[in-house]
Design a protein around this motif. Structure first.
Motif, PDB file in Angstrom:
ATOM      1  N   ASP A 213      -2.683   5.759  11.893  1.00 33.66           N
ATOM      2  CA  ASP A 213      -1.256   6.040  12.585  1.00 33.66           C
ATOM      3  C   ASP A 213      -0.368   6.642  12.141  1.00 33.66           C
ATOM      4  N   ARG A 214      -0.079   6.146  10.830  1.00 36.82           N
ATOM      5  CA  ARG A 214       0.980   6.091   9.684  1.00 36.82           C
ATOM      6  C   ARG A 214       1.057   7.056   9.247  1.00 36.82           C
ATOM      7  N   PHE A 215       0.090   6.656   8.502  1.00 40.50           N
ATOM      8  CA  PHE A 215       0.299   7.175   6.640  1.00 40.50           C
ATOM      9  C   PHE A 215      -0.532   8.107   6.341  1.00 40.50           C
ATOM     10  N   LEU A 216      -1.537   8.816   7.092  1.00 36.80           N
ATOM     11  CA  LEU A 216      -2.462   9.404   6.815  1.00 36.80           C
ATOM     12  C   LEU A 216      -1.891  10.758   7.524  1.00 36.80           C
ATOM     13  N   PRO A 217      -1.257  10.556   8.561  1.00 33.40           N
ATOM     14  CA  PRO A 217      -0.991  12.626   9.210  1.00 33.40           C
ATOM     15  C   PRO A 217       0.549  12.554   8.098  1.00 33.40           C
ATOM     16  N   ARG A 218       1.233  12.027   7.534  1.00 33.08           N
ATOM     17  CA  ARG A 218       2.192  12.422   6.732  1.00 33.08           C
ATOM     18  C   ARG A 218       1.904  13.131   5.056  1.00 33.08           C
TER      19      ARG A 218
ATOM     20  N   ALA B 258       0.878  -0.804  -0.084  1.00 39.66           N
ATOM     21  CA  ALA B 258       0.025   0.371   0.196  1.00 39.66           C
ATOM     22  C   ALA B 258       0.631   1.258   0.201  1.00 39.66           C
ATOM     23  N   GLN B 259       2.282   1.091   0.717  1.00 33.05           N
ATOM     24  CA  GLN B 259       3.350   2.220   0.872  1.00 33.05           C
ATOM     25  C   GLN B 259       3.982   2.482  -0.534  1.00 33.05           C
ATOM     26  N   ALA B 260       3.610   1.641  -1.303  1.00 31.46           N
ATOM     27  CA  ALA B 260       4.227   1.851  -2.953  1.00 31.46           C
ATOM     28  C   ALA B 260       3.712   2.643  -3.087  1.00 31.46           C
ATOM     29  N   GLN B 261       1.834   1.897  -3.296  1.00 29.05           N
ATOM     30  CA  GLN B 261       1.374   2.363  -4.527  1.00 29.05           C
ATOM     31  C   GLN B 261       0.217   3.433  -4.731  1.00 29.05           C
ATOM     32  N   ALA B 262       0.501   4.021  -3.028  1.00 29.81           N
ATOM     33  CA  ALA B 262       0.298   5.676  -2.468  1.00 29.81           C
ATOM     34  C   ALA B 262       1.542   6.634  -1.961  1.00 29.81           C
ATOM     35  N   GLU B 263       2.489   5.931  -2.747  1.00 35.47           N
ATOM     36  CA  GLU B 263       3.367   7.660  -2.289  1.00 35.47           C
ATOM     37  C   GLU B 263       3.948   8.378  -3.495  1.00 35.47           C
ATOM     38  N   ALA B 264       2.657   7.946  -4.491  1.00 34.87           N
ATOM     39  CA  ALA B 264       2.215   9.456  -4.735  1.00 34.87           C
ATOM     40  C   ALA B 264       1.780  10.750  -4.148  1.00 34.87           C
ATOM     41  N   VAL B 265       0.924  10.139  -3.391  1.00 33.59           N
ATOM     42  CA  VAL B 265      -0.429  11.450  -2.624  1.00 33.59           C
ATOM     43  C   VAL B 265       0.865  11.529  -1.850  1.00 33.59           C
ATOM     44  N   LEU B 266       1.703  11.078  -1.842  1.00 36.06           N
ATOM     45  CA  LEU B 266       2.495  11.910  -0.193  1.00 36.06           C
ATOM     46  C   LEU B 266       3.613  13.138  -0.616  1.00 36.06           C
ATOM     47  N   ARG B 267       3.227  12.925  -2.220  1.00 35.62           N
ATOM     48  CA  ARG B 267       3.981  13.758  -2.680  1.00 35.62           C
ATOM     49  C   ARG B 267       3.293  14.696  -3.728  1.00 35.62           C
ATOM     50  N   ASP B 268       1.988  14.982  -3.856  1.00 32.19           N
ATOM     51  CA  ASP B 268       0.808  15.819  -3.784  1.00 32.19           C
ATOM     52  C   ASP B 268      -0.395  16.840  -3.760  1.00 32.19           C
ATOM     53  N   GLU B 269       0.139  18.081  -3.191  1.00 31.45           N
ATOM     54  CA  GLU B 269      -1.060  17.745  -2.106  1.00 31.45           C
ATOM     55  C   GLU B 269      -2.851  17.902  -2.717  1.00 31.45           C
ATOM     56  N   ARG B 270      -1.979  17.962  -4.458  1.00 28.65           N
ATOM     57  CA  ARG B 270      -3.733  17.802  -4.949  1.00 28.65           C
ATOM     58  C   ARG B 270      -4.422  16.122  -5.355  1.00 28.65           C
ATOM     59  N   ALA B 271      -3.587  15.737  -5.004  1.00 22.03           N
ATOM     60  CA  ALA B 271      -3.560  13.598  -4.892  1.00 22.03           C
ATOM     61  C   ALA B 271      -4.791  13.307  -3.634  1.00 22.03           C
ATOM     62  N   VAL B 272      -5.365  12.480  -4.403  1.00 22.88           N
ATOM     63  CA  VAL B 272      -7.520  11.597  -4.140  1.00 22.88           C
ATOM     64  C   VAL B 272      -6.454  10.624  -3.814  1.00 22.88           C
ATOM     65  N   LEU B 273      -6.928  10.262  -3.057  1.00 18.52           N
ATOM     66  CA  LEU B 273      -6.498   8.457  -2.598  1.00 18.52           C
ATOM     67  C   LEU B 273      -7.655   8.231  -2.339  1.00 18.52           C
ATOM     68  N   PHE B 274      -7.973   6.894  -3.106  1.00 18.12           N
ATOM     69  CA  PHE B 274      -9.036   5.796  -2.335  1.00 18.12           C
ATOM     70  C   PHE B 274      -8.855   4.618  -2.128  1.00 18.12           C
ATOM     71  N   VAL B 275      -9.190   3.805  -0.389  1.00 16.21           N
ATOM     72  CA  VAL B 275      -9.076   2.687  -0.402  1.00 16.21           C
ATOM     73  C   VAL B 275     -10.150   2.229  -0.045  1.00 16.21           C
ATOM     74  N   ASP B 276     -10.066   1.150  -1.158  1.00 12.92           N
ATOM     75  CA  ASP B 276     -11.205   0.120  -1.033  1.00 12.92           C
ATOM     76  C   ASP B 276     -11.578  -0.462  -0.159  1.00 12.92           C
ATOM     77  N   THR B 277     -12.970  -1.352   0.459  1.00  8.56           N
ATOM     78  CA  THR B 277     -12.802  -2.637   1.461  1.00  8.56           C
ATOM     79  C   THR B 277     -11.567  -3.113   2.043  1.00  8.56           C
ATOM     80  N   VAL B 278     -11.546  -1.800   2.843  1.00 10.32           N
ATOM     81  CA  VAL B 278     -10.459  -1.627   4.106  1.00 10.32           C
ATOM     82  C   VAL B 278     -10.178  -3.047   4.845  1.00 10.32           C
ATOM     83  N   GLU B 279     -11.609  -3.382   5.075  1.00 17.53           N
ATOM     84  CA  GLU B 279     -12.044  -4.380   6.003  1.00 17.53           C
ATOM     85  C   GLU B 279     -10.657  -5.976   5.608  1.00 17.53           C
ATOM     86  N   ARG B 280     -10.798  -5.973   4.606  1.00 18.36           N
ATOM     87  CA  ARG B 280     -10.231  -7.060   3.956  1.00 18.36           C
ATOM     88  C   ARG B 280      -8.746  -7.120   4.377  1.00 18.36           C
TER      89      ARG B 280
END
Length: 539
Positions: free
Chosen positions: A124-129, A92-114
């Motif tokens: 706790d670790r990703f969104l605060p960054r 997930a970190q590798a795929q979402a890395e672009a969001v950390l570099r672009d303040e206009r990016a939109v991240l969609f996370v589906d089926t989080v319970e899986r």
């Protein structure tokens, strides 16, 4: 050739996308919230939750289209395609890395319970960054972990949306998209309600069924598909039985579960209350309507004998509860008992099922007498109002009053009169009571210690027929019948179709003796019907 294949593939992709877009209806409120967040307001994290098939993934696809149209970079993660934890975090970190570099990016996370632990890693670790301008939309079956709400830091940054069934107009629009014929809409809506997946699946099958009509019901392949999608695997056979009880009963409490399924009722109840398609009310747990329907249909088909045995156990528990319930719980308990027979008897069909809503039942209050007399005059005229005045003075404790919840104004009243011996004054004052005693004497007189019960109701015209008032009065009558000791006869005065058309009725519903309504004609001395329940034990 390669370019031709690519062109066909792109054409098919566009066609699939167009079909999905045409089948997307409603969700106006959710779209408005997302657009506000997309423009820089409201929140940084939007958390959608709802049961399987409710349309979370479809809504995320629509959100993504809107983000792309707004020129925002989009990154999409799906818990169904991520590996198991802890590898999922790195993926997930590798795929979402672009969001950390672009303040206009939109991240969609589906089926989080899986993916176990993915929600905690995000919080706790990703969104605060994230850059402040970035937007994240998370979707899952379960509500967000309580730690989100317990952390004051997330108070202004998180917005939670519970996704519900489509309202009626949007369900109709979805059937328009599917080409559902008019005669199929009522049975399809009765089965699926506003649940998008059930509507789409049912519509696909019903439209292709040349013999489908107003009597259409889902075949087992539809039921099985929905069970897989909505419920999935359960931990054990005991968990499956608990879920089937929850689907069959009006509401499920731990004591009902204990009576219907011997075993660890507390553990099973805790499991039920955490399921994404099970909700809680003041009366207990209940499943989503579609889950209720498919579980019932599947058990009836798969194990008819087991279904009948489960029904009998629940019936026995609820019938006993009616007899022992506190006065304030009688209505809800009678409702739960008769809900078991939904769809099986004409008496049950009109009922809207008890909820604490616009009409509430209560005891007679100081100052009610004059209001009830005015009500009786408006409802039945002076002669009947005189009967009400007589009983209000003679037996005020026998009255229950039905009031508008908002104003407290009475709209109906009902008296349950427990009569042990004929009384000349009472018979002279109330022709219904006189007729009841006449019928009892002529048919089978009371024995020592027995009594006769007469139900008298006065209901404003606007609340007659299939209304919450009628429901509540009838539940009260049934509860009084079941809770009465040594009752030889019970009689109810029911308004007939006209003042010159009079009839008598035998066979008030009685769950204890398994007697159901059986109406027979006879004349009575008033404009109402008098219903007489047969003596228990004497037929």
């Amino acid at each position: 050739m390669p370019s031709g294949r690519k062109g066909n593939s792109e054409l098919l992709g566009r066609r699939l996308q167009a079909a999905r877009e045409s089948a997307f209806v409603g969700r106006r409120e959710e779209l408005a919230i997302f657009r506000a967040a997309l423009s820089g307001g409201r929140c940084n994290v939007l958390y959608l939750h709802g049961p399987g098939g409710i349309g979370k993934s479809a809504l995320l696809r629509r959100f993504a289209r809107e983000a792309v149209s707004a020129g925002r970079p989009v990154v999409q993660l799906d818990g169904r395609t991520l590996g198991p934890a802890p590898e999922a975090e790195a993926e997930a970190q590798a795929q979402a890395e672009a969001v950390l570099r672009d303040e206009r990016a939109v991240l969609f996370v589906d089926t989080v319970e899986r993916v176990q632990g993915l929600e905690g890693w995000l919080r706790d670790r990703f969104l605060p960054r994230l850059p402040v301008g970035a937007l994240v939309v998370i979707a899952g079956r379960l509500p967000p972990d309580v730690l989100w709400r317990a952390d004051p830091g997330w108070a202004g940054a998180l917005e939670v949306l519970a996704l519900r069934d489509l309202p009626a107009r949007d369900a109709e629009a979805l059937m328009d998209c599917c080409g559902v014929a008019d005669e199929l809409r009522e049975p399809l809506l009765a089965f699926a309600g506003g649940h998008p997946l059930a509507l789409l699946l049912g519509a696909a099958v019903a439209v292709q069924d040349g013999g489908a009509s107003t009597r259409w019901t889902p075949k087992h392949d539809v039921v099985a598909t929905l069970l897989d999608q909505l419920v999935g695997e359960v931990p054990s056979r005991a968990h499956r039985h608990a879920l089937e009880i929850c689907a069959h009963a009006y509401v499920t409490t731990e004591d009902l579960l204990r009576a219907a399924l011997p075993g660890d009722a507390g553990r099973l109840f805790d499991w039920l209350r955490r399921l994404p398609f099970v909700e809680s009310s003041s009366l207990g747990l209940y499943p989503h309507d579609v889950v209720r329907e498919v579980l019932n249909a599947d058990l009836r088909w798969r194990d008819p004998q087991g279904y009948a045995a489960m029904h009998e156990r629940i019936h026995t528990a609820l019938a006993e509860k009616v007899c022992t319930a506190a006065e304030s719980d009688v209505l809800s308990t009678v409702t739960a008992l008769f809900y078991l027979y939904r769809g099986k008897n004409a008496m049950i069909e009109p009922h809207s099922w008890y909820e604490e809503g616009e009409i509430q039942e209560g005891a007679l209050r100081a100052g009610d007498a004059e209001k009830l007399l005015r009500l009786a005059r408006m409802a039945e005229g002076e002669e009947s109002a005189a009967c009400a005045a007589f009983w209000l003075e003679r037996r005020p404790a026998a009255f229950r009053v039905y009031r508008r919840a908002g104003t407290g104004e009475p709209v109906a009243c009902h008296a349950w009169l427990r009569l042990e011996t004929p009384d000349d004054e009472e018979c002279a004052a109330d022709p219904i009571v006189a007729a009841a005693w006449e019928h009892a004497r002529a048919t089978s007189p009371l024995r020592a210690g027995e009594h006769l019960a007469v139900g008298r109701s006065w209901v404003l015209p606007a609340y007659r027929g299939n209304s919450p008032v009628t429901d509540l009065v009838q539940w009260r009558v049934i509860g009084d019948c079941l809770r009465s000791e040594r009752m030889a006869w019970s009689c109810i005065a029911v308004r007939g179709p006209g003042r010159d058309r009079r009839r008598a009725a035998a066979g008030m519903a009685c769950a204890r003796s398994r007697m159901w309504p059986a109406w027979a004609g006879s004349r009575t001395p008033c404009s109402c019907t008098i219903g007489v329940r047969c003596r228990l034990g004497r037929g």
